[in-house]
Design a protein around this motif. Structure first.
Motif, PDB file in Angstrom:
ATOM      1  N   ILE A  21       3.803  -2.841   1.191  1.00 31.33           N
ATOM      2  CA  ILE A  21       4.350  -1.582   0.667  1.00 31.33           C
ATOM      3  C   ILE A  21       5.858  -1.592   0.904  1.00 31.33           C
ATOM      4  CG2 ILE A  21       4.359   0.943   0.869  1.00 31.33           C
ATOM      5  CD1 ILE A  21       1.498   0.747   1.997  1.00 31.33           C
ATOM      6  N   ILE A  22       6.616  -1.324  -0.143  1.00 30.53           N
ATOM      7  CA  ILE A  22       8.063  -1.168   0.045  1.00 30.53           C
ATOM      8  C   ILE A  22       8.313   0.277   0.438  1.00 30.53           C
ATOM      9  CG2 ILE A  22      10.340  -1.278  -1.057  1.00 30.53           C
ATOM     10  CD1 ILE A  22       9.259  -3.537  -2.796  1.00 30.53           C
ATOM     11  N   LEU A  23       8.861   0.467   1.617  1.00 30.37           N
ATOM     12  CA  LEU A  23       9.112   1.814   2.135  1.00 30.37           C
ATOM     13  C   LEU A  23      10.400   2.374   1.538  1.00 30.37           C
ATOM     14  CD1 LEU A  23       8.240   0.979   5.843  1.00 30.37           C
ATOM     15  CD2 LEU A  23       6.766   2.145   4.191  1.00 30.37           C
ATOM     16  N   THR A  24      10.637   3.673   1.757  1.00 29.33           N
ATOM     17  CA  THR A  24      11.843   4.285   1.185  1.00 29.33           C
ATOM     18  C   THR A  24      13.116   3.652   1.754  1.00 29.33           C
ATOM     19  OG1 THR A  24      11.783   6.012   2.852  1.00 29.33           O
ATOM     20  CG2 THR A  24      10.729   6.501   0.740  1.00 29.33           C
ATOM     21  N   SER A  25      13.009   3.071   2.927  1.00 27.36           N
ATOM     22  CA  SER A  25      14.163   2.398   3.531  1.00 27.36           C
ATOM     23  C   SER A  25      14.431   1.052   2.871  1.00 27.36           C
ATOM     24  CB  SER A  25      13.903   2.171   5.025  1.00 27.36           C
ATOM     25  OG  SER A  25      12.729   1.392   5.174  1.00 27.36           O
ATOM     26  N   GLY A  26      13.524   0.625   1.995  1.00 24.16           N
ATOM     27  CA  GLY A  26      13.643  -0.688   1.367  1.00 24.16           C
ATOM     28  C   GLY A  26      12.948  -1.780   2.175  1.00 24.16           C
TER      29      GLY A  26
ATOM     30  N   LEU B 263       9.241   7.567   7.833  1.00 23.35           N
ATOM     31  CA  LEU B 263       9.051   6.814   6.589  1.00 23.35           C
ATOM     32  C   LEU B 263       7.636   6.995   6.039  1.00 23.35           C
ATOM     33  CD1 LEU B 263      10.877   3.537   7.723  1.00 23.35           C
ATOM     34  CD2 LEU B 263      11.727   5.210   6.084  1.00 23.35           C
ATOM     35  N   ARG B 264       6.907   7.946   6.571  1.00 24.54           N
ATOM     36  CA  ARG B 264       5.522   8.240   6.164  1.00 24.54           C
ATOM     37  C   ARG B 264       4.606   7.025   6.329  1.00 24.54           C
ATOM     38  NH1 ARG B 264       4.466  12.929   2.028  1.00 24.54           N
ATOM     39  NH2 ARG B 264       2.847  13.102   3.568  1.00 24.54           N
TER      40      ARG B 264
ATOM     41  N   GLN C 240       0.650   6.188   4.951  1.00 22.17           N
ATOM     42  CA  GLN C 240       0.270   4.974   4.214  1.00 22.17           C
ATOM     43  C   GLN C 240      -0.862   4.225   4.920  1.00 22.17           C
ATOM     44  OE1 GLN C 240       1.317   4.784   1.314  1.00 22.17           O
ATOM     45  NE2 GLN C 240       2.813   6.399   1.641  1.00 22.17           N
TER      46      GLN C 240
ATOM     47  N   THR D 290      -1.150   3.199  -2.094  1.00 24.87           N
ATOM     48  CA  THR D 290      -0.280   2.261  -2.803  1.00 24.87           C
ATOM     49  C   THR D 290      -0.267   0.938  -2.058  1.00 24.87           C
ATOM     50  OG1 THR D 290       1.885   2.008  -3.863  1.00 24.87           O
ATOM     51  CG2 THR D 290       1.875   2.920  -1.630  1.00 24.87           C
TER      52      THR D 290
ATOM     53  N   ILE E  95      18.006   7.938   8.807  1.00 22.80           N
ATOM     54  CA  ILE E  95      17.429   6.712   8.267  1.00 22.80           C
ATOM     55  C   ILE E  95      17.948   6.543   6.840  1.00 22.80           C
ATOM     56  CG2 ILE E  95      15.286   5.502   7.695  1.00 22.80           C
ATOM     57  CD1 ILE E  95      13.835   7.377   9.630  1.00 22.80           C
ATOM     58  N   PRO E  96      18.604   5.444   6.550  1.00 18.18           N
ATOM     59  CA  PRO E  96      19.058   5.259   5.166  1.00 18.18           C
ATOM     60  C   PRO E  96      17.882   4.993   4.230  1.00 18.18           C
ATOM     61  CG  PRO E  96      19.676   3.369   6.531  1.00 18.18           C
ATOM     62  CD  PRO E  96      18.958   4.320   7.428  1.00 18.18           C
ATOM     63  N   CYS E  97      18.054   5.268   2.968  1.00 15.73           N
ATOM     64  CA  CYS E  97      17.039   4.894   1.986  1.00 15.73           C
ATOM     65  C   CYS E  97      17.710   4.032   0.925  1.00 15.73           C
ATOM     66  CB  CYS E  97      16.379   6.125   1.372  1.00 15.73           C
ATOM     67  SG  CYS E  97      17.489   7.235   0.492  1.00 15.73           S
ATOM     68  N   THR E  98      16.903   3.339   0.164  1.00 19.02           N
ATOM     69  CA  THR E  98      17.473   2.448  -0.857  1.00 19.02           C
ATOM     70  C   THR E  98      16.954   2.854  -2.232  1.00 19.02           C
ATOM     71  OG1 THR E  98      15.645   0.882  -0.743  1.00 19.02           O
ATOM     72  CG2 THR E  98      17.480   0.509   0.776  1.00 19.02           C
TER      73      THR E  98
ATOM     74  N   GLU F 143      15.682   0.873  -4.397  1.00 18.94           N
ATOM     75  CA  GLU F 143      14.396   0.217  -4.594  1.00 18.94           C
ATOM     76  C   GLU F 143      13.281   1.020  -3.916  1.00 18.94           C
ATOM     77  OE1 GLU F 143      13.701  -3.414  -2.468  1.00 18.94           O
ATOM     78  OE2 GLU F 143      12.313  -4.161  -3.991  1.00 18.94           O
ATOM     79  N   GLY F 144      13.553   1.462  -2.691  1.00 19.62           N
ATOM     80  CA  GLY F 144      12.539   2.178  -1.911  1.00 19.62           C
ATOM     81  C   GLY F 144      12.148   3.518  -2.502  1.00 19.62           C
ATOM     82  N   ILE F 145      13.128   4.282  -3.003  1.00 23.04           N
ATOM     83  CA  ILE F 145      12.771   5.630  -3.462  1.00 23.04           C
ATOM     84  C   ILE F 145      12.639   5.736  -4.976  1.00 23.04           C
ATOM     85  CG2 ILE F 145      13.823   6.727  -1.449  1.00 23.04           C
ATOM     86  CD1 ILE F 145      16.054   7.744  -3.309  1.00 23.04           C
TER      87      ILE F 145
ATOM     88  N   SER G 121      10.792   0.540  -6.793  1.00 21.89           N
ATOM     89  CA  SER G 121       9.621  -0.294  -6.496  1.00 21.89           C
ATOM     90  C   SER G 121       8.355   0.317  -7.087  1.00 21.89           C
ATOM     91  CB  SER G 121       9.448  -0.469  -4.986  1.00 21.89           C
ATOM     92  OG  SER G 121       8.695   0.606  -4.459  1.00 21.89           O
TER      93      SER G 121
ATOM     94  N   VAL H 298       5.481   6.561  -1.870  1.00 18.97           N
ATOM     95  CA  VAL H 298       6.252   6.729  -0.623  1.00 18.97           C
ATOM     96  C   VAL H 298       7.315   7.811  -0.806  1.00 18.97           C
ATOM     97  CG1 VAL H 298       5.810   4.420   0.283  1.00 18.97           C
ATOM     98  CG2 VAL H 298       7.818   4.780  -1.143  1.00 18.97           C
ATOM     99  N   ASN H 299       7.734   8.037  -2.043  1.00 16.73           N
ATOM    100  CA  ASN H 299       8.666   9.136  -2.353  1.00 16.73           C
ATOM    101  C   ASN H 299       7.910  10.066  -3.300  1.00 16.73           C
ATOM    102  OD1 ASN H 299      10.916  10.743  -2.765  1.00 16.73           O
ATOM    103  ND2 ASN H 299      11.857   9.356  -4.247  1.00 16.73           N
TER     104      ASN H 299
ATOM    105  N   TYR I 161      12.480  12.768  -1.544  1.00 19.05           N
ATOM    106  CA  TYR I 161      13.889  12.461  -1.284  1.00 19.05           C
ATOM    107  C   TYR I 161      14.833  13.267  -2.173  1.00 19.05           C
ATOM    108  CZ  TYR I 161      13.080   9.076   2.350  1.00 19.05           C
ATOM    109  OH  TYR I 161      12.743   8.507   3.563  1.00 19.05           O
TER     110      TYR I 161
END
Lengths: 231, 399
Positions: A25-30, A120-121, A125, A198, B188-191, B193-195, B198, B204-205, B215
């Motif tokens: 899983i790609i998290l919101t942080s990437g 990051l939830r 997940q 997911t 926490i930064p987000c990207t 791709e992440g939000i 992907s 996740v968002n 987000y």
């Protein structure tokens, strides 16, 4: 390992459980979190991860950590029937753990969800992965669930719209403490699945390799100042 | 009118502070401001305290908060009053404090804003904020602020062609700043791709109020912030030698219809525009003079809409600024350098005070590494109450 006759009598009868196929899983942080079932030989790192959280009262980490520690140990020592454990790992480091077991071929008994890395939830997940395993890969009909923290209650009972089986006590009762049991039926799961579950399969071997050797976290957001000693 | 300077600032971390009580967290921020101003021993020079809070009575079952704070931090016999103006309570308290000094009534004022929202569940918190809506025409139909944010975003996207991807870019920028702000709730930064990019992003968002996702919304936060103001012509300015005084150069506020459906164009945030115009006029500045801004963004769409209403660019043009990186920390006009409400958090009564805390910190050159605006001269903050029905704009400047 030689199992003597008495030990055989102490062990519960086991069903053969299908394995949980790993996913990423790609998290919101990437960050990429590999979600996979753990092997028995990985018990040590699980216990090492859980142990420091036993003293954290905030958000009921203490009760969840203590119970999960015993569930992992019980699984390792063959004292819990039909248990499985799934972890989420980011670059080998354990970000969260879930425990669960099968009562029989139709009913799952969700045990605990513990998130180490917060914000990051990840817990959401991993809980979803646990339900996915029960209802899709193990092909069970329902999962019995309780919550031991307000966060859990919000995430599971409310967000999934679980069926409250509190009125069916004692016919339906969760193994944890006698608090009202809620049920995730296959019907409810199918209704929420696309919003909750997911993950990408199959996992690229290179990515999967990032979760080959699990490591306990060096730091915990729940324990300011904690640093794991490098002995 | 007398000139008024900010001579002390204080802040708690924003996040889950529910193990403390409301006056505890206000005390922490106030004590922090006393230390920043270097007047802990001489604190009795503060003559008046204005407390900004929206929900103490509802969420914490506590009233008389201003007098309680004065007592807790040993400021008696200072005068003490509560200012409640919904999510704009903080900036309103600053405005009242400014007026008290500018009028000559007092010389030194403390303004402390705080809110403790995580003592209740998320949906109770949302319900509490929704009490600012019209009770019969809006609240009774189960409208909430996130619902308004979603409808506003959808309408804006349809009119101006804004894409979900561009909204996500705002969140990434805010979180990048928030990750460097030690007071932010979400560090926490987000990207992208992440939000957004992907195949897992839609979960996740997750969707909260279509088209706004997790987000696209601020977290529910506890927290407090505090300022100390002093008349520049007062002999008491001698106490404040430790830090550079930052001037409050402009304040303006305005109201709009309580019910959003009574507005000719729901996308026109008239109170934002009028409040900003008053603040610019008072400061003798134009939008072009502003070095950076803190804009009220509980829903990221509002950062874009407010940036247009205050005159930084035309309506529907903010997406171009985002795409070109103009609002990034190293851009021409950085916006929400603190992380904004989106990443820093939104303890409603504290927010306006926290925004001016950030303006002061930036103008002093004290922001953390990686989020200090280069040589700022004027900062602008918009604190947005209701769904735009009561808005306060404050401009702070280096002397």
């Amino acid at each position: 390992m030689i199992v003597d006759e008495l030990e055989k009598k102490l062990r519960p009868p086991e069903m053969e459980l299908k394995p949980y196929p790993p996913k990423v899983i790609i998290l919101t942080s990437g960050e990429k979190m590999v979600v996979r079932e753990v092997k028995r030989e990985e018990t040590g790192v699980l216990l090492e991860t859980i142990y420091p959280l036993m003293g954290v009262m905030e958000d009921f980490y203490d009760i969840v950590a203590v119970r999960m520690y015993s569930e992992v140990l019980g699984w390792y020592r063959y004292r819990v029937a039909n248990e499985f454990i799934i972890v989420g790992a980011i670059d080998d480091v354990i970000a969260g753990i879930v425990t669960s077991r099968c009562v029989d071929e139709n009913i799952g008994m969700s045990l605990h969800t513990l998130t180490v890395k917060r914000g990051l939830r990840i817990g959401a997940q991993l809980f979803a992965a646990k339900m996915e395993h029960h209802l899709e890969f193990l092909d069970q009909k329902e999962v019995w669930i309780v919550a031991e923290s307000p966060i859990g209650f919000r995430r599971w009972m409310i967000e999934y719209g679980l069926k409250n089986a509190g009125d069916c006590y004692p016919e339906i009762h969760h193994e944890l403490g006698g608090v009202p049991t809620h049920i995730l039926t296959k019907e409810i799961y199918d209704a929420v699945r696309d919003e909750k579950v997911t993950g990408t399969r199959p996992v690229d071997p290179e990515v999967l390799a990032t979760a080959d050797t699990l490591k306990a976290p060096d730091e915990y957001p729940q324990i300011p100042g904690f640093k794991r000693s490098k002995s | 009118m007398r000139k008024v300077a900010i001579v002390g600032i204080g802040h708690t971390i924003f996040g889950n502070l529910s193990k403390f009580d409301l006056v505890d967290i206000m005390s922490f921020a106030s004590a922090n401001a006393l230390d920043d101003a270097d007047i802990r021993k001489d604190r009795k020079i503060i003559e008046q305290v204005f407390v900004a809070n929206m929900g103490g009575g509802i969420l914490n079952h506590q009233t008389g908060i201003a007098s309680s704070l004065v007592s807790r931090i040993d400021l008696e016999p200072a005068m003490a009053e509560l200012v409640e103006n919904g999510p704009a309570s903080g900036a309103s308290a600053i405005k009242v404090g400014f007026a008290a000094i500018a009028s000559g009534m007092v010389d030194v004022v403390m303004i402390t804003g705080g809110e403790l929202m995580r003592t209740v569940t998320g949906w109770q918190g949302t319900d509490f904020v929704a009490t600012l809506l019209h009770p019969e025409a809006e609240y009774n139909y189960e409208l909430t602020l996130p619902a308004f944010g979603g409808m506003f975003a959808r309408m804006y996207m349809e009119r101006y062609g804004l894409k979900e991807e561009e909204l996500a870019m705002v969140a990434v920028k805010d979180h990048e700043n928030g990750a460097k702000n030690p007071y932010a709730h979400v560090q926490i930064p987000c990207t992208m791709e992440g939000i957004y990019g992907s195949e897992n992003a839609h979960i996740v968002n997750n969707l909260i109020a279509d088209p706004l996702r997790l987000y696209g919304m601020c977290p529910v936060s506890d927290g407090a912030a505090s300022l100390i103001l002093c008349a520049v012509d007062s002999p008491k300015m001698k106490y404040f030698k430790k830090k550079e005084p930052i001037m409050i150069s402009g304040i303006g506020s305005a109201t709009d219809t309580h019910c959003v459906h009574h507005r000719k164009d729901p996308l026109e945030l008239k109170a934002v525009r009028l409040g900003a115009e008053k603040a610019y006029a008072m400061a003798g500045l134009t939008p072009k003079d502003i070095s950076f801004a803190e804009l009220h963004d509980p829903f990221i769409i509002l950062e874009l809409a407010i940036s247009e209403e205050v005159g930084f660019w035309g309506r529907g043009k903010s997406k171009e600024a985002i795409a070109k990186g103009v609002t990034r920390i190293d851009g021409k006009l950085p916006i929400n350098t603190s992380g904004g409400l989106k990443a820093k958090g939104h303890p409603v009564g504290a927010t306006g005070v926290s925004q001016v805390f950030e303006l002061t910190k930036q103008l002093r050159g004290e922001a953390e590494k990686g989020r200090q605006v280069k040589s700022p001269k004027h900062g602008l903050a918009v604190n947005f109450g209701g769904f735009g029905n009561n808005v306060v704009t404050i401009i702070c400047s280096k002397e």
